[in-house]
Write a protein that holds these residues in place. Sequence first.
Motif, PDB file in Angstrom:
ATOM      1  N   ALA A  28      -3.304  -7.740   5.132  1.00  0.00           N
ATOM      2  CA  ALA A  28      -3.046  -8.076   6.540  1.00  0.00           C
ATOM      3  C   ALA A  28      -2.318  -9.420   6.654  1.00  0.00           C
ATOM      4  O   ALA A  28      -1.592  -9.654   7.621  1.00  0.00           O
ATOM      5  N   ASP A  29      -2.484 -10.294   5.665  1.00  0.00           N
ATOM      6  CA  ASP A  29      -1.776 -11.580   5.706  1.00  0.00           C
ATOM      7  C   ASP A  29      -0.263 -11.360   5.756  1.00  0.00           C
ATOM      8  O   ASP A  29       0.463 -12.138   6.393  1.00  0.00           O
ATOM      9  N   VAL A  30       0.197 -10.313   5.076  1.00  0.00           N
ATOM     10  CA  VAL A  30       1.642 -10.048   5.049  1.00  0.00           C
ATOM     11  C   VAL A  30       2.121  -9.689   6.458  1.00  0.00           C
ATOM     12  O   VAL A  30       3.149 -10.191   6.930  1.00  0.00           O
ATOM     13  N   GLY A  31       1.352  -8.854   7.161  1.00  0.00           N
ATOM     14  CA  GLY A  31       1.699  -8.511   8.552  1.00  0.00           C
ATOM     15  C   GLY A  31       1.623  -9.730   9.459  1.00  0.00           C
ATOM     16  O   GLY A  31       2.487  -9.943  10.316  1.00  0.00           O
ATOM     17  N   VAL A  32       0.592 -10.542   9.247  1.00  0.00           N
ATOM     18  CA  VAL A  32       0.413 -11.722  10.119  1.00  0.00           C
ATOM     19  C   VAL A  32       1.526 -12.750   9.853  1.00  0.00           C
ATOM     20  O   VAL A  32       2.000 -13.407  10.793  1.00  0.00           O
ATOM     21  N   ILE A  33       1.969 -12.862   8.619  1.00  0.00           N
ATOM     22  CA  ILE A  33       3.096 -13.777   8.347  1.00  0.00           C
ATOM     23  C   ILE A  33       4.314 -13.295   9.136  1.00  0.00           C
ATOM     24  O   ILE A  33       5.019 -14.081   9.775  1.00  0.00           O
TER      25      ILE A  33
ATOM     26  N   GLU B 263       4.444  -4.341  13.771  1.00  0.00           N
ATOM     27  CA  GLU B 263       4.273  -2.886  13.624  1.00  0.00           C
ATOM     28  C   GLU B 263       3.244  -2.578  12.531  1.00  0.00           C
ATOM     29  O   GLU B 263       2.387  -1.701  12.688  1.00  0.00           O
ATOM     30  N   SER B 264       3.306  -3.326  11.450  1.00  0.00           N
ATOM     31  CA  SER B 264       2.356  -3.106  10.353  1.00  0.00           C
ATOM     32  C   SER B 264       0.922  -3.414  10.821  1.00  0.00           C
ATOM     33  O   SER B 264      -0.028  -2.701  10.492  1.00  0.00           O
TER      34      SER B 264
ATOM     35  N   PRO C  58       0.788  -1.242   0.000  1.00  0.00           N
ATOM     36  CA  PRO C  58       0.000   0.000   0.000  1.00  0.00           C
ATOM     37  C   PRO C  58       0.819   1.292   0.000  1.00  0.00           C
ATOM     38  O   PRO C  58       0.243   2.364  -0.177  1.00  0.00           O
ATOM     39  N   SER C  59       2.130   1.241   0.213  1.00  0.00           N
ATOM     40  CA  SER C  59       2.927   2.478   0.173  1.00  0.00           C
ATOM     41  C   SER C  59       4.357   2.111  -0.234  1.00  0.00           C
ATOM     42  O   SER C  59       4.758   0.934  -0.169  1.00  0.00           O
ATOM     43  N   LEU C  60       5.126   3.140  -0.595  1.00  0.00           N
ATOM     44  CA  LEU C  60       6.516   2.904  -0.993  1.00  0.00           C
ATOM     45  C   LEU C  60       7.305   2.312   0.181  1.00  0.00           C
ATOM     46  O   LEU C  60       8.119   1.400   0.019  1.00  0.00           O
ATOM     47  N   LYS C  61       7.020   2.842   1.399  1.00  0.00           N
ATOM     48  CA  LYS C  61       7.726   2.349   2.590  1.00  0.00           C
ATOM     49  C   LYS C  61       7.472   0.840   2.792  1.00  0.00           C
ATOM     50  O   LYS C  61       8.404   0.054   2.990  1.00  0.00           O
ATOM     51  N   ARG C  62       6.191   0.461   2.699  1.00  0.00           N
ATOM     52  CA  ARG C  62       5.862  -0.964   2.909  1.00  0.00           C
ATOM     53  C   ARG C  62       6.463  -1.830   1.806  1.00  0.00           C
ATOM     54  O   ARG C  62       6.876  -2.962   2.052  1.00  0.00           O
ATOM     55  N   LYS C  63       6.507  -1.279   0.592  1.00  0.00           N
ATOM     56  CA  LYS C  63       7.067  -2.047  -0.528  1.00  0.00           C
ATOM     57  C   LYS C  63       8.568  -2.274  -0.288  1.00  0.00           C
ATOM     58  O   LYS C  63       9.085  -3.373  -0.496  1.00  0.00           O
TER      59      LYS C  63
END
Length: 347
Positions: free
Chosen positions: A147-152, A195-196, A88-93
């Motif tokens: 959210a799966d990415v954060g949960v992983i 954190e995510s 969803p953002s450059l930072k997260r990417k």
Amino acid sequence: MYTQALDLPQQPEAAGAARLKVVVTPPSEAQARSQARFDAVLDADGKIEPQDWMPEAYRKTLVRQISQHAHSEIVGMLPEGNWISRAPSLKRKAILLAKVQDEAGHGQYLYSAAETLGASREDLLHALHTGRAKYSSIFNYPTLNWADVGVIGWLVDGAAIMNQIPLCRCSYGPYARAMIRICKEESFHQRQGFESLMLLMQGTPGQRAMVQDAVNRWWWPVLAMFGPPDADSPNTAQSTRWGIKRISNDALRQKFVDATVPQAKVLGVSVPDPELRLDEATGHYHYGPIDWDDFWRVVNGQGPCNAERLATRVKADADGAWVREASLAYAAKQAARQGAATAQEAA
Ligand code: 3HC
């Protein structure tokens, strides 16, 4: 003590053959001395290094575990890799790119560790690509939303660290040293996931529901990821005697539940287990039954994404063939030039 129990000759299978005598060759004096040295190193909690003598069964067990671990790292890149273009953002990417690259690096360290035991990387990858090698069950589940990415990160990498910290004390030097660096990076992975999720939980009701949905889907596969219950774990006893495994599957699973339930409270998500409660007497959380049939289905290739993961790996390997060929051609050219230069100097 540290016997070569797994090295025993095959038992005769046919009924007639059962009457044949099994001839066990007594170990030579040199072999007995090597075994005694090996036992003494393990007794003193020391490290076995690639040049040291080791029982063949110890070597095979390490190749089995390290290669399964390496495969898990590179297959583990796929569920999250799917989200790099949709972060969803450059930072997260940027964070996700770094994390997925870290997993590739972990695979490299681990294949290298397996090579120090005489295994060929090509053979190990061939076993993975033909479906003969195991890799962690957890990577056969789909990543349906962000959210799966954060949960992983939070749960899968959290479980991976819980299992891998004890491996930093593994008796085989190259594996133990690789694990030190891997654990440092996994720790960053776990924190970025948490954190995510913290941020999403401060967002809209829709974002909070997305996190809860992801936790509901991942919780049980993550608990199963620690491996079968101790009573059904054929490798634990010997691996523990050899100092490869320091803490059993069930003990690690319990440590993970005890550490993670308070984190779920901080996040504001519930754990999808009606039986979950703190046992005041033991200080541990009691959790409900794990669906082991589902676990074995996934391990045996019938999970929701097994076919897709394998097909993606096989395609990546085929697509990368030209890079390997070009590297080998370049190395051969360099070696030939070097050889010619040395010959000229000598002349
Ligand atoms: N998925 C697939 N297979 C599994 C499994 C899982 N979650 N858990 C156990 N198994 C397999 C074992 O490999 C073994 O198969 P085999 O005998 O045919 O080789 C069989 O089930 C019986 O299990 P055991 O408990 O007897 O096996 P082990 O003593 O080897 O214990 C283990 C299993 C705890 C996974 C151990 O091998 C281990 O600690 N391995 C190193 C760590 C690892 O591989 N982790 C995988 C995740 S890595 C990761 O998550 C990447 C990160 O970036 C997130």
